[in-house]
Design a protein around this motif. Sequence first.
Motif, short mmCIF file in Angstrom:
data_model
loop_
_atom_site.label_atom_id
_atom_site.label_comp_id
_atom_site.label_asym_id
_atom_site.label_seq_id
_atom_site.Cartn_x
_atom_site.Cartn_y
_atom_site.Cartn_z
N SER A 64 0.84 -1.21 0.00
CA SER A 64 0.00 0.00 0.00
C SER A 64 0.86 1.25 0.00
CB SER A 64 -0.92 0.00 1.22
OG SER A 64 -1.82 -1.08 1.18
N PHE A 65 1.93 1.23 0.79
CA PHE A 65 2.84 2.38 0.87
C PHE A 65 3.53 2.61 -0.47
CE2 PHE A 65 6.99 4.25 2.05
CZ PHE A 65 6.54 5.39 2.69
N ILE A 66 3.99 1.53 -1.10
CA ILE A 66 4.66 1.63 -2.40
C ILE A 66 3.70 2.19 -3.46
CG2 ILE A 66 5.58 0.20 -4.28
CD1 ILE A 66 6.68 -1.63 -1.93
N LYS A 67 2.47 1.71 -3.45
CA LYS A 67 1.49 2.22 -4.41
C LYS A 67 1.18 3.69 -4.17
CE LYS A 67 -3.16 1.27 -6.20
NZ LYS A 67 -4.35 0.38 -6.10
N GLU A 68 1.03 4.07 -2.91
CA GLU A 68 0.75 5.47 -2.56
C GLU A 68 1.85 6.40 -3.06
OE1 GLU A 68 1.07 8.11 1.50
OE2 GLU A 68 0.32 6.05 1.66
N LYS A 69 3.10 5.95 -2.95
CA LYS A 69 4.25 6.77 -3.34
C LYS A 69 4.60 6.64 -4.83
CE LYS A 69 5.41 8.40 0.77
NZ LYS A 69 5.46 9.84 1.09
N ASN A 70 3.94 5.71 -5.51
CA ASN A 70 4.20 5.45 -6.93
C ASN A 70 5.63 4.97 -7.17
OD1 ASN A 70 3.21 5.25 -9.59
ND2 ASN A 70 4.09 7.25 -10.13
N TYR A 71 6.16 4.21 -6.21
CA TYR A 71 7.51 3.68 -6.36
C TYR A 71 7.52 2.50 -7.33
CZ TYR A 71 8.93 6.43 -2.26
OH TYR A 71 9.21 7.44 -1.38
N LYS A 72 8.64 2.32 -8.00
CA LYS A 72 8.83 1.22 -8.95
C LYS A 72 9.87 0.28 -8.35
CE LYS A 72 8.10 4.53 -12.73
NZ LYS A 72 8.14 5.77 -11.91
N ILE A 73 9.43 -0.84 -7.82
CA ILE A 73 10.35 -1.75 -7.14
C ILE A 73 11.17 -2.50 -8.17
CG2 ILE A 73 10.58 -3.70 -5.57
CD1 ILE A 73 9.64 -1.08 -4.26
N ASP A 74 12.48 -2.27 -8.10
CA ASP A 74 13.41 -2.83 -9.07
C ASP A 74 13.95 -4.18 -8.61
OD1 ASP A 74 14.90 -2.45 -11.54
OD2 ASP A 74 16.67 -2.28 -10.28
N LYS A 75 14.18 -4.33 -7.28
CA LYS A 75 14.74 -5.56 -6.73
C LYS A 75 14.24 -5.75 -5.31
CE LYS A 75 19.16 -4.84 -9.18
NZ LYS A 75 18.80 -3.48 -9.68
N ILE A 76 14.26 -7.00 -4.86
CA ILE A 76 14.01 -7.35 -3.46
C ILE A 76 15.29 -7.98 -2.95
CG2 ILE A 76 12.60 -8.68 -1.86
CD1 ILE A 76 10.40 -8.65 -4.08
N LEU A 77 15.88 -7.37 -1.91
CA LEU A 77 17.19 -7.79 -1.42
C LEU A 77 17.06 -8.48 -0.06
CD1 LEU A 77 19.18 -4.48 -2.12
CD2 LEU A 77 18.76 -6.39 -3.69
N GLU A 78 17.70 -9.62 0.05
CA GLU A 78 17.81 -10.31 1.33
C GLU A 78 19.26 -10.22 1.79
OE1 GLU A 78 15.45 -11.41 3.10
OE2 GLU A 78 13.84 -12.25 1.88
N THR A 79 19.48 -9.95 3.08
CA THR A 79 20.84 -9.94 3.60
C THR A 79 21.34 -11.34 3.88
OG1 THR A 79 19.99 -9.54 5.84
CG2 THR A 79 20.69 -7.61 4.56
#
Length: 304
Positions: A64-79
């Motif tokens: 919901s936060f990503i959609k609200e900010k119109n962010y474009k998720i490029d990668k999901i990183l795990e440590t």
Amino acid sequence: MSYSTTANEPTSPTIHDIFEPTSGTWQYIIVDPTTLKSVIIDPVLNFDPATQAITTHSADSLLSFIKEKNYKIDKILETHAHADHLSAAAYLQTHLQDQNHKPPICIGKRIEQVQTLFARRYGVPKNEYRQVFDRLFEDDEVFTIGNITAKAIHLPGHTPDHLGYMIGDNLFCGDSLFHADIGTARCDFPGGDAKDLFQSGRKLLSLPGHVKIWTGHDYPPEGRDQPVPWMSVQEHRKLNKHLKDGISEEQFVALRRERDAGLAAPKLLHQSLQINIRAGRLPQPTDAGLRLLHVPLKIGTDGW
């Protein structure tokens, strides 16, 4: 969950730190403000050990936060392959992909030895953990987030596969360092090593003093009410109870081993590892339609 934002210079990343209080985990969204391309670091699935129920409240809040900010998720990183919470990486990937892009789930190249170890221990079928991560970073591999350059840095000690991510003047260290009043993470998991963690800590604290080190967890002790996501290198050098200036490797190893010997296993150890070596994917359903995890029994008497 709580959200806060650190906005730096225009060419630096915007950082959203999101605290998941049940597991004490910091999740991060890091954004290139010029392109809105972003990455997510260490997202959490919710799990209730009393009912064995997996829910997605935290992950849905991120979406919901990503959609609200119109962010474009490029990668999901795990440590690393976490042993104290379930990863929401696969769930988020499914809900963030479109016809043009499927955000890859990324982790360090040594994850394969961790997967092999715990797959054997828990009886995870090969087809459920082999090649489930989309990108395995080499040590010091450089990648981009929009127009921002980032680097994957090997930080072994807590686990052998552990990575940190250097993004601008920010180092996301996962479970290497904690807040200065806690010190460092445990090293007693298979493949963990206190000497390695000391060297990883020294690598971190050799960075310029103004660099911010963002941690993977916080467990505020008595006298500190709020979780804190970052401290500067300079602050750690001065204050970190395990790694401040003047502490030798011998002192650190003795301290860490003594501390680890008194720690209980993480409450979600078995569930977390079985899900996380699958990159956050659930076990395949049985013929009866059930998704099962294995939990080892402790036998309290001889003669069985």
